[in-house]
Design a protein around this motif. Structure first.
Motif: not given
Length: 439
Positions: A138, A142, A159, A182, A184-185, A189, A207-210
């Protein structure tokens, strides 16, 4: 999203894999086996030509599967990044090395992102697989992709799904290892989960890319720390006259609370020597110390020096000095039964031994010639020598660095004046002798 989801379900979506190395090429073949047409991208024209000719470029890869994929047109390789507009999903499998200052080098990701944005079109899914610090997808990828005017989650989908490739592992292939995903939204996903769900046995959405980025680092830090622990135990037990390999074997009989790791001459490969430092670097942004990880790195980086000292002591006891000694190194790949030289500790060992005045030759049936490397470019081009009785008798010591199958360890022990074994290869073969030293 609906169009892409339908194409993924029907397996009519074309996949693009950027980076046809140890991660990207096996992934491309797995996608072909799952029914997807694939375009592989690489900046190396010689590699692309060899892949398109069906020639093996990775020793453990399914060469017949590669030839069949090329022959049927399900896979082709290209150097033309303008063709990145063709795939419906783009999977990024490029290197993420460290700089000489041991900081993350994201130049390959940035260059790849710049290539993608020039061809990016609405409806594409972009997935980063390269190991990196939490936040890269991100914070770095991104913004570059959105600089072309399209928006993540609106025009295209982004993702992260970390590679879990283990070259040479016959028990766990790419398709059987669960894939963490994971996005980005939620839409990104779900699309990425749908894509990988068609290729691997199980997906693990997070829950997330991180979080997905942190999962990969956690896996490799776990290994690095435990390898450092057993390397330190080796040094301690050697000083006490205790065989660390016997200790590990006995400890492994405990059915709970223990997992065996094994010492070695240093860390190698594309993950363990590098990935933990992506987190230590990022942690400094939050003013958090990573003492445990950094200490593990210090222990592991010290192992080649320890091996050299042990070898020097063994030679001293036989009236020889390391300076002027002829060393025959057995195995230089970072891992048994592979031709992979990435971050191999053998390269560091050769440099250390020659700095002490030794002459080093090597034998490795998987590495006929040392390839170029950033840290040890001067060693490139050296060739493997035959492991003959004459070559063994002519050396002052044989140093076993990589325990390939098919090596005649009995012959090494029978003919070499001194055998320094960093992998316990001789003992595992049931061999022992007065000239054997465990390093």
């Amino acid at each position: 999203m609906q169009d892409l989801a339908h194409a993924l379900t029907a397996r009519t979506a074309t996949l693009g894999v950027i980076g046809l190395g140890y991660v990207g090429l096996p992934l491309a073949l797995a996608a072909v086996r799952a029914g997807f047409p694939v375009i592989g991208f690489d900046i190396n024209p010689q590699r692309v030509a060899r892949i398109n000719a069906g020639e093996p470029v990775i020793s453990h890869l399914d060469t017949e599967g590669l030839r069949a994929a090329i022959a049927t047109g399900r896979l082709r390789a290209s150097t033309d990044m303008a063709e990145l507009s063709l795939p419906d999903a783009i999977l990024i499998c490029v290197p993420t090395p460290l700089t000489p200052q041991r900081e993350p080098d994201l130049s390959f990701i940035r260059k790849t992102a710049a290539d993608i944005v020039r061809a990016l079109r609405p409806g594409q899914l972009v997935v980063l697989e390269s190991t990196t610090w939490p936040g890269t997808t991100e914070e770095v990828l991104k913004p570059i992709l959105e600089a072309g005017g399209l928006r993540s989650g609106q025009d295209f989908f982004l993702a992260f799904s970390p590679e879990r490739e283990d070259p040479g592992n016959d028990r766990h292939s790419l398709s059987t290892v669960p894939k963490v995903v994971g996005g980005d939204g939620a839409q990104a996903r779900d699309l990425a989960e749908q894509l990988y769900g068609a290729i691997v046995a199980r997906t693990v959405p997070v829950s997330s890319t991180a979080v997905a980025e942190a999962v990969k680092l956690t896996e490799n830090i776990f290994r690095a720390v435990n390898i450092a622990l057993v390397n330190e135990l080796k040094v301690v037990y050697d000083a006490m006259g205790i065989d660390v390999w016997e200790v590990i074997e006995a400890a492994s009989t405990k059915p709970f609370g223990y997992m065996p790791f094994h010492p070695g001459p240093g860390l190698g490969g594309h993950c363990i020597p590098i990935d933990p430092f992506y987190l230590t670097w990022k942690a400094r942004e939050f003013d958090v110390a990573t003492r445990f990880i950094e200490l593990a790195g210090e222990v592991n980086r010290a192992m080649p020096h320890y091996v050299v000292e042990r070898l020097a002591q063994a030679l001293d006891r036989r009236g020889r000095t390391l300076s002027g000694a002829a060393i025959l190194m057995v195995g230089i790949a970072y891992k048994r039964n592979l031709d992979d030289m990435r971050e191999s500790p053998a390269l560091k060992l050769i440099a250390l031994l020659e700095a002490r005045g030794a002459t080093v030759r090597y034998h490795d049936p998987h590495v006929p010639e040392i390839p170029p490397s950033r840290a040890h470019g001067a060693l490139a081009g050296r060739s493997s020598v035959a492991l003959t009785a004459e070559a063994l008798r002519a050396c002052d010591a044989a140093l076993i660095v990589t325990d390939h199958d098919g090596i005649d360890y009995a012959a090494i022990l029978a003919h070499a004046p001194l055998v320094a074994d960093t992998r316990n290869a001789c003992a595992r073969a049931g061999l022992d002798g007065p000239n054997l030293v465990k390093c």
